[in-house]
Design an enzyme around this catalytic site. Structure first.
Site, PDB file in Angstrom:
ATOM      1  N   LYS A  31      -8.033   6.370  12.596  1.00  0.00           N
ATOM      2  CA  LYS A  31      -6.669   6.702  12.205  1.00  0.00           C
ATOM      3  C   LYS A  31      -6.598   8.038  11.451  1.00  0.00           C
ATOM      4  O   LYS A  31      -7.612   8.514  10.922  1.00  0.00           O
ATOM      5  CB  LYS A  31      -6.108   5.571  11.337  1.00  0.00           C
ATOM      6  CG  LYS A  31      -5.982   4.227  12.074  1.00  0.00           C
ATOM      7  CD  LYS A  31      -5.349   3.165  11.180  1.00  0.00           C
ATOM      8  CE  LYS A  31      -5.171   1.850  11.922  1.00  0.00           C
ATOM      9  NZ  LYS A  31      -4.536   0.805  11.082  1.00  0.00           N
ATOM     10  N   TYR A  71       1.708  -0.790  18.823  1.00  0.00           N
ATOM     11  CA  TYR A  71       1.971  -1.758  17.755  1.00  0.00           C
ATOM     12  C   TYR A  71       3.219  -2.603  18.036  1.00  0.00           C
ATOM     13  O   TYR A  71       3.869  -3.060  17.105  1.00  0.00           O
ATOM     14  CB  TYR A  71       2.079  -1.033  16.417  1.00  0.00           C
ATOM     15  CG  TYR A  71       0.741  -0.698  15.788  1.00  0.00           C
ATOM     16  CD1 TYR A  71      -0.224  -1.691  15.570  1.00  0.00           C
ATOM     17  CD2 TYR A  71       0.433   0.601  15.384  1.00  0.00           C
ATOM     18  CE1 TYR A  71      -1.451  -1.394  14.986  1.00  0.00           C
ATOM     19  CE2 TYR A  71      -0.794   0.905  14.788  1.00  0.00           C
ATOM     20  CZ  TYR A  71      -1.722  -0.106  14.592  1.00  0.00           C
ATOM     21  OH  TYR A  71      -2.940   0.180  14.006  1.00  0.00           O
ATOM     22  N   PHE A  79       7.020  -3.334   7.427  1.00  0.00           N
ATOM     23  CA  PHE A  79       6.109  -2.188   7.346  1.00  0.00           C
ATOM     24  C   PHE A  79       6.015  -1.404   8.655  1.00  0.00           C
ATOM     25  O   PHE A  79       5.251  -0.436   8.754  1.00  0.00           O
ATOM     26  CB  PHE A  79       4.699  -2.632   6.910  1.00  0.00           C
ATOM     27  CG  PHE A  79       4.083  -3.679   7.808  1.00  0.00           C
ATOM     28  CD1 PHE A  79       3.425  -3.325   8.975  1.00  0.00           C
ATOM     29  CD2 PHE A  79       4.167  -5.026   7.476  1.00  0.00           C
ATOM     30  CE1 PHE A  79       2.864  -4.281   9.802  1.00  0.00           C
ATOM     31  CE2 PHE A  79       3.601  -6.003   8.305  1.00  0.00           C
ATOM     32  CZ  PHE A  79       2.948  -5.620   9.465  1.00  0.00           C
ATOM     33  N   ARG A 112     -14.383  -6.077  14.732  1.00  0.00           N
ATOM     34  CA  ARG A 112     -13.509  -6.579  13.661  1.00  0.00           C
ATOM     35  C   ARG A 112     -14.333  -6.847  12.394  1.00  0.00           C
ATOM     36  O   ARG A 112     -13.876  -6.585  11.296  1.00  0.00           O
ATOM     37  CB  ARG A 112     -12.797  -7.869  14.091  1.00  0.00           C
ATOM     38  CG  ARG A 112     -11.806  -7.738  15.219  1.00  0.00           C
ATOM     39  CD  ARG A 112     -10.502  -7.108  14.864  1.00  0.00           C
ATOM     40  NE  ARG A 112      -9.685  -7.861  13.937  1.00  0.00           N
ATOM     41  CZ  ARG A 112      -8.449  -7.498  13.593  1.00  0.00           C
ATOM     42  NH1 ARG A 112      -7.893  -6.404  14.110  1.00  0.00           N
ATOM     43  NH2 ARG A 112      -7.759  -8.198  12.728  1.00  0.00           N
ATOM     44  N   THR A 118      -7.679  -6.326   6.898  1.00  0.00           N
ATOM     45  CA  THR A 118      -6.572  -5.372   7.079  1.00  0.00           C
ATOM     46  C   THR A 118      -6.239  -4.610   5.799  1.00  0.00           C
ATOM     47  O   THR A 118      -6.110  -3.379   5.812  1.00  0.00           O
ATOM     48  CB  THR A 118      -5.312  -6.146   7.549  1.00  0.00           C
ATOM     49  OG1 THR A 118      -5.659  -6.905   8.705  1.00  0.00           O
ATOM     50  CG2 THR A 118      -4.170  -5.210   7.863  1.00  0.00           C
ATOM     51  N   ARG A 129     -13.486  -0.523   6.242  1.00  0.00           N
ATOM     52  CA  ARG A 129     -12.253  -0.456   5.457  1.00  0.00           C
ATOM     53  C   ARG A 129     -12.534  -0.621   3.964  1.00  0.00           C
ATOM     54  O   ARG A 129     -11.877  -0.005   3.127  1.00  0.00           O
ATOM     55  CB  ARG A 129     -11.261  -1.518   5.949  1.00  0.00           C
ATOM     56  CG  ARG A 129     -10.662  -1.158   7.305  1.00  0.00           C
ATOM     57  CD  ARG A 129      -9.914  -2.329   7.908  1.00  0.00           C
ATOM     58  NE  ARG A 129      -9.108  -1.944   9.055  1.00  0.00           N
ATOM     59  CZ  ARG A 129      -8.434  -2.801   9.799  1.00  0.00           C
ATOM     60  NH1 ARG A 129      -8.496  -4.100   9.540  1.00  0.00           N
ATOM     61  NH2 ARG A 129      -7.708  -2.373  10.814  1.00  0.00           N
ATOM     62  N   ASN A 144      -6.233   2.217   6.272  1.00  0.00           N
ATOM     63  CA  ASN A 144      -7.379   1.335   6.552  1.00  0.00           C
ATOM     64  C   ASN A 144      -8.302   1.860   7.667  1.00  0.00           C
ATOM     65  O   ASN A 144      -9.001   1.096   8.321  1.00  0.00           O
ATOM     66  CB  ASN A 144      -6.920  -0.106   6.782  1.00  0.00           C
ATOM     67  CG  ASN A 144      -5.941  -0.237   7.922  1.00  0.00           C
ATOM     68  OD1 ASN A 144      -5.674   0.730   8.628  1.00  0.00           O
ATOM     69  ND2 ASN A 144      -5.410  -1.431   8.107  1.00  0.00           N
ATOM     70  N   HIS A 147      -8.260   1.190  13.673  1.00  0.00           N
ATOM     71  CA  HIS A 147      -7.648   0.067  14.365  1.00  0.00           C
ATOM     72  C   HIS A 147      -8.740  -0.575  15.202  1.00  0.00           C
ATOM     73  O   HIS A 147      -9.592   0.125  15.757  1.00  0.00           O
ATOM     74  CB  HIS A 147      -6.525   0.532  15.305  1.00  0.00           C
ATOM     75  CG  HIS A 147      -6.230  -0.478  16.364  1.00  0.00           C
ATOM     76  ND1 HIS A 147      -5.478  -1.607  16.125  1.00  0.00           N
ATOM     77  CD2 HIS A 147      -6.648  -0.574  17.656  1.00  0.00           C
ATOM     78  CE1 HIS A 147      -5.428  -2.339  17.235  1.00  0.00           C
ATOM     79  NE2 HIS A 147      -6.130  -1.744  18.176  1.00  0.00           N
ATOM     80  N   GLU A 158      -4.805  -2.632  25.430  1.00  0.00           N
ATOM     81  CA  GLU A 158      -4.809  -1.395  24.641  1.00  0.00           C
ATOM     82  C   GLU A 158      -5.652  -0.296  25.309  1.00  0.00           C
ATOM     83  O   GLU A 158      -5.268   0.872  25.300  1.00  0.00           O
ATOM     84  CB  GLU A 158      -5.329  -1.686  23.232  1.00  0.00           C
ATOM     85  CG  GLU A 158      -4.347  -2.548  22.435  1.00  0.00           C
ATOM     86  CD  GLU A 158      -4.921  -3.090  21.135  1.00  0.00           C
ATOM     87  OE1 GLU A 158      -6.099  -2.786  20.812  1.00  0.00           O
ATOM     88  OE2 GLU A 158      -4.197  -3.828  20.444  1.00  0.00           O
TER      89      GLU A 158
HETATM   90  P1  GTP Z   1      -4.977  -2.858  13.237  1.00  0.00           P
HETATM   91  O1  GTP Z   1      -6.401  -2.874  13.686  1.00  0.00           O
HETATM   92  O2  GTP Z   1      -4.489  -1.509  12.790  1.00  0.00           O
HETATM   93  O3  GTP Z   1      -4.066  -3.504  14.278  1.00  0.00           O
HETATM   94  O4  GTP Z   1      -4.942  -3.766  11.916  1.00  0.00           O
HETATM   95  P2  GTP Z   1      -5.160  -5.339  11.826  1.00  0.00           P
HETATM   96  O5  GTP Z   1      -5.298  -5.926  13.192  1.00  0.00           O
HETATM   97  O6  GTP Z   1      -6.246  -5.598  10.850  1.00  0.00           O
HETATM   98  O7  GTP Z   1      -3.794  -5.826  11.156  1.00  0.00           O
HETATM   99  P3  GTP Z   1      -2.390  -6.099  11.836  1.00  0.00           P
HETATM  100  O8  GTP Z   1      -2.463  -5.935  13.318  1.00  0.00           O
HETATM  101  O9  GTP Z   1      -1.869  -7.364  11.293  1.00  0.00           O
HETATM  102  O10 GTP Z   1      -1.502  -4.911  11.229  1.00  0.00           O
HETATM  103  C1  GTP Z   1      -1.426  -3.639  11.867  1.00  0.00           C
HETATM  104  C2  GTP Z   1      -1.368  -2.577  10.804  1.00  0.00           C
HETATM  105  O11 GTP Z   1      -0.140  -2.732  10.092  1.00  0.00           O
HETATM  106  C3  GTP Z   1      -2.443  -2.645   9.737  1.00  0.00           C
HETATM  107  O12 GTP Z   1      -3.600  -1.932  10.098  1.00  0.00           O
HETATM  108  C4  GTP Z   1      -1.763  -1.969   8.566  1.00  0.00           C
HETATM  109  O13 GTP Z   1      -1.836  -0.552   8.710  1.00  0.00           O
HETATM  110  C5  GTP Z   1      -0.321  -2.372   8.733  1.00  0.00           C
HETATM  111  N1  GTP Z   1       0.013  -3.552   7.912  1.00  0.00           N
HETATM  112  C6  GTP Z   1      -0.240  -4.855   8.183  1.00  0.00           C
HETATM  113  N2  GTP Z   1       0.243  -5.656   7.222  1.00  0.00           N
HETATM  114  C7  GTP Z   1       0.826  -4.831   6.319  1.00  0.00           C
HETATM  115  C8  GTP Z   1       1.534  -5.052   5.089  1.00  0.00           C
HETATM  116  O14 GTP Z   1       1.701  -6.183   4.625  1.00  0.00           O
HETATM  117  N3  GTP Z   1       1.995  -3.942   4.419  1.00  0.00           N
HETATM  118  C9  GTP Z   1       1.817  -2.679   4.894  1.00  0.00           C
HETATM  119  N4  GTP Z   1       2.276  -1.658   4.193  1.00  0.00           N
HETATM  120  N5  GTP Z   1       1.173  -2.432   6.058  1.00  0.00           N
HETATM  121  C10 GTP Z   1       0.688  -3.489   6.752  1.00  0.00           C
HETATM  122 MG    MG Z   2      -3.926  -5.525  14.748  1.00  0.00          MG
END
Ligand code: GTP
Ligand code: MG
Length: 169
Positions: A31, A71, A79, A112, A118, A129, A144, A147, A158
């Site tokens: 990212k 996304y 968010f 992962r 996350t 992370r 973080n 992705h 994806e």
């Molecule tokens: P990705 O690998 O980026 O998809 O992250 P993830 O799979 O660990 O988490 P998820 O798919 O649930 O969320 C996608 C992205 O949304 C995260 O990487 C964060 O950048 C953002 N995000 C998720 N939850 C929150 C939240 O509660 N607050 C904020 N500010 N951002 C969030």
């Molecule tokens: Mg995700």
């Protein structure tokens, strides 16, 4: 020098054995927060430890349309807008993203696990992370770092969203 030659039967058994291994594809995005901190090398180096095959890699200037498609599942969440601004580089001087496609046994879980939770403050220190991420309270951005696809189905979806077929090995 000795050569080991497989009989047709051995080749058949080997192919059947390979088919039993659940090969998965997963997409990693380095990212903009990691790009601006010049962490791409460190991240790729850590991901090598997962022992997967890299089947595609490219630098992408992420447009809103691609970000929203990627996304899509988060559309409507509080968010979401911040997330789009993050991945398009809007929060980090219009930085690009490095997209990497990996393939291998248990690829989703391996990446992962290497990525960590996350929320960077909840991620184990030993994870990508946990090591390099942070939560920026002024923008409420989870910086973080990467992705990582969360299921074999999303991995496939994806990869074909980010890569054309002829860009994959
Ligand atoms: P990705 O690998 O980026 O998809 O992250 P993830 O799979 O660990 O988490 P998820 O798919 O649930 O969320 C996608 C992205 O949304 C995260 O990487 C964060 O950048 C953002 N995000 C998720 N939850 C929150 C939240 O509660 N607050 C904020 N500010 N951002 C969030
Ligand atoms: Mg995700």
């Amino acid at each position: 020098m000795e050569y080991f030659q497989q009989s047709p039967l051995q080749t058949k058994i080997y192919k059947l054995f390979l088919q039993k291994i659940p090969m998965e594809k997963t997409l990693v995005l380095i990212k903009p927060d990691a790009m601006v901190k010049k962490l791409a090398g460190n991240v790729i180096s850590e991901l090598y430890n997962a022992g997967l095959k890299m089947i595609g890699l490219k630098l992408v200037n992420v447009k809103r349309e691609l970000a929203e498609q990627h996304y899509n599942e988060h559309k409507g969440k509080p968010f979401f807008e911040k997330l789009i601004q993050h991945i398009t580089g809007e929060l980090h001087g219009n930085e690009n993203v490095i997209a990497i496609a990996y393939e291998g046994e248990d690829a989703i879980q391996k990446i992962r696990t290497a990525a960590g939770k996350t929320h960077p403050e909840e991620a184990e220190y030993s994870t990508i992370r946990g090591k390099y991420g942070r939560h920026v309270s002024s923008t409420d951005c989870f910086e973080n770092v990467i992705h990582a696809s969360d299921s074999p189905k999303s991995g496939e979806r994806e990869i074909y969203l980010w890569f054309d077929e002829d860009e994959l090995i």
